[in-house]
Scaffold this motif. Structure first.
Motif, PDB file in Angstrom:
ATOM      1  N   LYS A  74       0.813  -1.214   0.000  1.00 28.96           N
ATOM      2  CA  LYS A  74       0.000   0.000   0.000  1.00 28.96           C
ATOM      3  C   LYS A  74       0.850   1.269   0.000  1.00 28.96           C
ATOM      4  CE  LYS A  74      -3.943  -2.111   2.365  1.00 28.96           C
ATOM      5  NZ  LYS A  74      -4.854  -2.048   3.541  1.00 28.96           N
ATOM      6  N   ASN A  75       2.180   1.119  -0.071  1.00 25.29           N
ATOM      7  CA  ASN A  75       3.087   2.271  -0.032  1.00 25.29           C
ATOM      8  C   ASN A  75       2.819   3.158   1.181  1.00 25.29           C
ATOM      9  OD1 ASN A  75       4.094   1.317  -2.423  1.00 25.29           O
ATOM     10  ND2 ASN A  75       3.345   2.984  -3.693  1.00 25.29           N
ATOM     11  N   THR A  76       2.561   2.532   2.292  1.00 31.51           N
ATOM     12  CA  THR A  76       2.110   3.262   3.473  1.00 31.51           C
ATOM     13  C   THR A  76       2.922   2.877   4.708  1.00 31.51           C
ATOM     14  OG1 THR A  76      -0.147   3.393   2.600  1.00 31.51           O
ATOM     15  CG2 THR A  76       0.130   3.777   4.952  1.00 31.51           C
ATOM     16  N   VAL A  77       3.243   3.901   5.500  1.00 35.57           N
ATOM     17  CA  VAL A  77       3.864   3.680   6.796  1.00 35.57           C
ATOM     18  C   VAL A  77       2.900   4.194   7.866  1.00 35.57           C
ATOM     19  CG1 VAL A  77       5.121   5.880   6.733  1.00 35.57           C
ATOM     20  CG2 VAL A  77       5.940   4.029   8.192  1.00 35.57           C
ATOM     21  N   TYR A  78       2.860   3.504   8.985  1.00 31.31           N
ATOM     22  CA  TYR A  78       1.937   3.827  10.071  1.00 31.31           C
ATOM     23  C   TYR A  78       2.712   4.146  11.344  1.00 31.31           C
ATOM     24  CZ  TYR A  78      -1.220   1.291   6.933  1.00 31.31           C
ATOM     25  OH  TYR A  78      -1.925   0.854   5.839  1.00 31.31           O
ATOM     26  N   LEU A  79       2.066   4.931  12.187  1.00 32.28           N
ATOM     27  CA  LEU A  79       2.586   5.159  13.530  1.00 32.28           C
ATOM     28  C   LEU A  79       1.420   5.005  14.494  1.00 32.28           C
ATOM     29  CD1 LEU A  79       5.123   5.909  15.166  1.00 32.28           C
ATOM     30  CD2 LEU A  79       4.267   8.270  15.182  1.00 32.28           C
ATOM     31  N   GLU A  80       1.416   3.898  15.191  1.00 34.77           N
ATOM     32  CA  GLU A  80       0.396   3.632  16.205  1.00 34.77           C
ATOM     33  C   GLU A  80       0.871   4.256  17.508  1.00 34.77           C
ATOM     34  OE1 GLU A  80      -2.453   1.748  15.573  1.00 34.77           O
ATOM     35  OE2 GLU A  80      -3.186   2.280  17.575  1.00 34.77           O
ATOM     36  N   MET A  81       0.073   5.173  18.060  1.00 38.32           N
ATOM     37  CA  MET A  81       0.469   5.903  19.260  1.00 38.32           C
ATOM     38  C   MET A  81      -0.506   5.592  20.383  1.00 38.32           C
ATOM     39  SD  MET A  81       1.516   9.570  17.559  1.00 38.32           S
ATOM     40  CE  MET A  81      -0.166   9.982  17.155  1.00 38.32           C
TER      41      MET A  81
END
Length: 122
Positions: A74-81
C-alpha cells in the motif's frame, strides 16, 4: 515524490491515535521511512523509523508506547500511538529515507510530508 499524512487529531491523555503516510512516485519498499515531530520554536525531533527490511528504532520518549509499521503493498507507513500524554502534542511529519538502512537523523531523509497535528488534551 509526495508524502501525505493523515490520522492526526485531538485525543484525551491516555488515548490512542494511528497516523498514516502514503508515499507516491518511488519504489516504497526500497527505502527507510520515519516519523519526526516538531513543536513551534524547537528542532525537529526523531520519533521512530523502520528500515526497508523492517528494522525499527524509537526515540526514548516514545519507546513502549508507539509502534511503527509499513505496508509495502500500500506504499504506506503507520505510527500507532498509545498512552498519549500532553507532551506528545505537536505536529508529526512523515519522512522518506535516502537509503534503505536504519536512519534516525533528519539529514538521512530526502522527502517530507506537510505534517499532521496531534493534540492531547483533557
Amino acid at each position: 515524490v509526495q508524502l501525505v499524512e493523515s490520522g492526526g487529531g485531538v485525543v484525551q491523555p491516555g488515548g490512542s491515535l494511528r497516523l498514516s503516510c502514503v508515499q507516491t512516485e518511488r519504489i516504497f519498499s526500497t527505502y527507510a521511512m520515519g516519523w519526526f515531530r516538531q513543536a513551534p520554536g524547537k528542532e525537529r525531533e526523531f520519533v521512530a523509523q523502520i528500515s526497508s527490511v523492517g528494522h525499527t528504532r524509537y526515540a526514548h520518549a516514545v519507546e513502549g508506547r508507539f509502534t511503527i509499521s509499513r505496508d509495502n503493498d500500500k506504499n504506506t507507513v503507520y505510527l500507532e500511538m498509545n498512552k498519549l500524554t500532553v507532551d506528545d502534542t505537536t505536529i508529526y511529519y512523515c519522512a522518506g529515507g535516502r537509503y534503505g538502512r536504519i536512519a534516525m537523523r533528519p539529514d538521512e531523509y530526502g522527502y517530507w510530508g506537510r505534517g499532521t497535528q496531534v493534540t492531547v488534551s483533557s
